[in-house]
Design an enzyme around this catalytic site. Structure first.
Site, PDB file in Angstrom:
ATOM      1  N   GLU A 167      -9.822   7.021   3.887  1.00  0.00           N
ATOM      2  CA  GLU A 167     -10.675   6.305   4.716  1.00  0.00           C
ATOM      3  C   GLU A 167     -10.004   4.954   4.859  1.00  0.00           C
ATOM      4  OE1 GLU A 167     -11.130   6.158   1.258  1.00  0.00           O
ATOM      5  OE2 GLU A 167     -10.797   3.963   1.294  1.00  0.00           O
TER       6      GLU A 167
ATOM      7  N   LYS B  51       0.817  -1.476  -0.019  1.00  0.00           N
ATOM      8  CA  LYS B  51      -0.041   0.075   0.062  1.00  0.00           C
ATOM      9  C   LYS B  51       0.613   1.220  -0.016  1.00  0.00           C
ATOM     10  CE  LYS B  51      -4.467  -1.758   1.641  1.00  0.00           C
ATOM     11  NZ  LYS B  51      -4.397  -2.993   2.196  1.00  0.00           N
TER      12      LYS B  51
ATOM     13  N   SER C 216       1.458  -9.999  -0.631  1.00  0.00           N
ATOM     14  CA  SER C 216       1.313  -8.439  -0.529  1.00  0.00           C
ATOM     15  C   SER C 216       1.625  -7.852   0.776  1.00  0.00           C
ATOM     16  CB  SER C 216      -0.240  -8.182  -0.920  1.00  0.00           C
ATOM     17  OG  SER C 216      -1.078  -9.103   0.017  1.00  0.00           O
TER      18      SER C 216
HETATM   19  C1  LIG Z   1      -5.217  -3.902   1.801  1.00  0.00           C
HETATM   20  C2  LIG Z   1      -4.598  -5.365   1.592  1.00  0.00           C
HETATM   21  C3  LIG Z   1      -4.747  -6.133   0.500  1.00  0.00           C
HETATM   22  C4  LIG Z   1      -6.043  -5.817  -0.332  1.00  0.00           C
HETATM   23  O1  LIG Z   1      -5.898  -4.796  -1.211  1.00  0.00           O
HETATM   24  P1  LIG Z   1      -5.679  -4.898  -2.716  1.00  0.00           P
HETATM   25  O2  LIG Z   1      -5.885  -3.449  -3.270  1.00  0.00           O
HETATM   26  O3  LIG Z   1      -6.706  -5.562  -3.347  1.00  0.00           O
HETATM   27  O4  LIG Z   1      -4.243  -5.052  -2.778  1.00  0.00           O
HETATM   28  C5  LIG Z   1      -4.188  -7.403   0.151  1.00  0.00           C
HETATM   29  N1  LIG Z   1      -3.027  -7.474   1.041  1.00  0.00           N
HETATM   30  C6  LIG Z   1      -2.359  -6.654   2.063  1.00  0.00           C
HETATM   31  C7  LIG Z   1      -1.332  -7.159   2.939  1.00  0.00           C
HETATM   32  C8  LIG Z   1      -3.333  -5.307   2.362  1.00  0.00           C
HETATM   33  O5  LIG Z   1      -2.999  -4.648   3.267  1.00  0.00           O
END
Ligand SMILES: *Cc1c(COP(=O)(O)O)cnc(C)c1O
Length: 396
Positions: free
Chosen positions: A111, A89, A377
């Site tokens: 938000e 993010k 992610s």
């Molecule tokens: C917020 C988040 C997601 C989901 O958001 P996407 O916009 O679909 O990537 C996935 N993995 C992590 C670690 C997150 O913090």
């Protein structure tokens, strides 16, 4: 076939900018500015420098040896979990706050649901000395205490929202209300590939550094710049969009998106929007939405706070509709198993969201010579309480 956004802000039938009159000028100004600013060489240079020196990019592409052995194929993990603040993010937050500054804005609003996007935004605002206000449902404020404390320590003002279910949807409404009232000095940072055009495309472009790096890293590792499979989890779709971006129109690369099935697609407690959703409009965008017959939004459920969104980015709705991406729904239980498997085999504790992508490995047959790139992610620190509870249950 071109899977990118078109001039009007649509991906096939999905996308667009369905905003109230009062927001029209804000969104239109952003639409006119974003590509131009993003392509300025000194914007690019500043963004790239922060990604390198502040976030720690490029994130490694790690060949997971024991995981590869277990599944009889070649698995590479794209390690977004190693970024500053622990997930992908931050890439987008840096991009948008830099853009806001170039547009002459002095105040940032956002938000947040679980708090991850709020923490990323508050982090960048501290770095760039910008005022930061984060709207968060009161229920989430209570559930995500540590992230609230982090945002406050970073100097952001967290505003608890007490309307509706007191969760993400209500926080979003409040942020939009704020933006309407303060169009001149305020910029609204959206955390995923959702919302009215140009947000989905802008966020995908900021996150596309992920696939840009994968290309280079694969070339170096295996002598060709593309994999056979790309796998990522989808909440709103930003880490998946970043992972797929430079391969969207390269059909020999199979795209797999993992969405959250919660307790099962048919259980009534799910966030599998692509499987269950019908076309509708949510947060200014035409996409698939989990809704009742008469168009009421159904509260989504997933064990993972980052995946329980009742919509899906329009890019992914279109990829699914056209069969360009395969979408697999992963249950809570499957995600938990996958998180423990990665931890045991590779010593990496993933975020629960990322664990949904990992669970795909167990459901799909790969050939020995296949090259699979899977985006981790985020890291699992924030999910330790859930993991411990599951671990104790498993031991019993
Ligand atoms: C917020 C988040 C997601 C989901 O958001 P996407 O916009 O679909 O990537 C996935 N993995 C992590 C670690 C997150 O913090």
């Amino acid at each position: 076939m071109d899977y990118n956004v078109n001039e009007e802000g649509f991906y096939g039938r999905f996308g667009g900018a369905y905003v109230p009159e009062i927001l029209y000028a804000n969104v239109e100004n952003l639409r006119k500015a974003y590509r131009k600013i993003m392509e300025e060489p000194d914007f690019r240079a500043e963004f790239d420098k922060l990604l390198r020196d502040y976030v720690g990019r490029p994130s490694p592409l790690y060949r997971a040896g024991r995981l590869s052995e277990k599944y009889g194929t070649n698995i590479f993990l794209k390690r977004e979990d190693l970024n500053h603040t622990g997930a992908h993010k931050i890439n987008n937050a840096i991009g948008q706050v830099l853009l806001a500054r170039r547009m002459g804005k002095t105040r940032i609003i956002a938000e947040t649901g679980a708090g991850q996007h709020g923490v990323a935004t508050a982090t960048v605002c501290a770095l760039m000395n910008m005022e930061c206000v984060v709207y968060m449902g009161e229920t989430d404020v209570r559930r995500q205490k540590l992230n609230v404390q982090k945002m406050e320590m970073l100097g952001a003002k967290v505003v608890p929202v007490t309307t509706g279910n007191k969760t993400l949807k209500d926080a979003t409404n409040e942020a939009i209300r704020d933006w309407c009232c303060n169009p001149r000095d305020t910029y609204y940072v959206i955390g995923s590939t959702v919302g009215p055009h140009p947000y989905p495309d802008m966020v995908a472009r900021f996150q596309s550094v992920i696939s840009q790096e994968i290309k280079k890293q694969l070339q170096h590792e295996i002598g060709r710049d593309y994999p056979d499979y790309l796998i990522a989890c989808v909440g709103g779709g930003s880490n998946a969009a970043g992972t797929f971006f430079h391969y969207l129109n390269e059909e020999r690369v199979h795209l797999i998106a993992a969405e959250a099935a919660g307790k099962g697609i048919d259980s009534g407690e799910s966030a599998a929007t692509i499987h269950l959703g019908r076309e509708g409009i949510i947060h200014g965008s035409r996409t698939l939405v989990m809704q009742t017959e008469d168009g009421q939004i159904i509260e989504p459920y997933s064990i993972s706070a980052g995946l329980d969104y009742p919509g899906i980015g329009p890019l992914h709705a279109n990829l699914a509709k056209l069969g360009r991406a395969q979408v697999m729904a992963i249950t809570d239980e499957e995600a938990l198993q996958a998180a423990f498997e990665l931890t045991e085999l590779e010593g990496i504790i993933p975020a629960l969201e990322s664990a949904h992508a990992l669970a795909v490995l167990n459901k799909k047959q790969f050939k020995k010579e296949d090259v699979v790139v899977l985006t981790v992610s985020g890291r699992g620190d924030k999910d330790m309480e859930t993991y411990i509870r599951f671990f104790q249950k498993r031991e019993e």
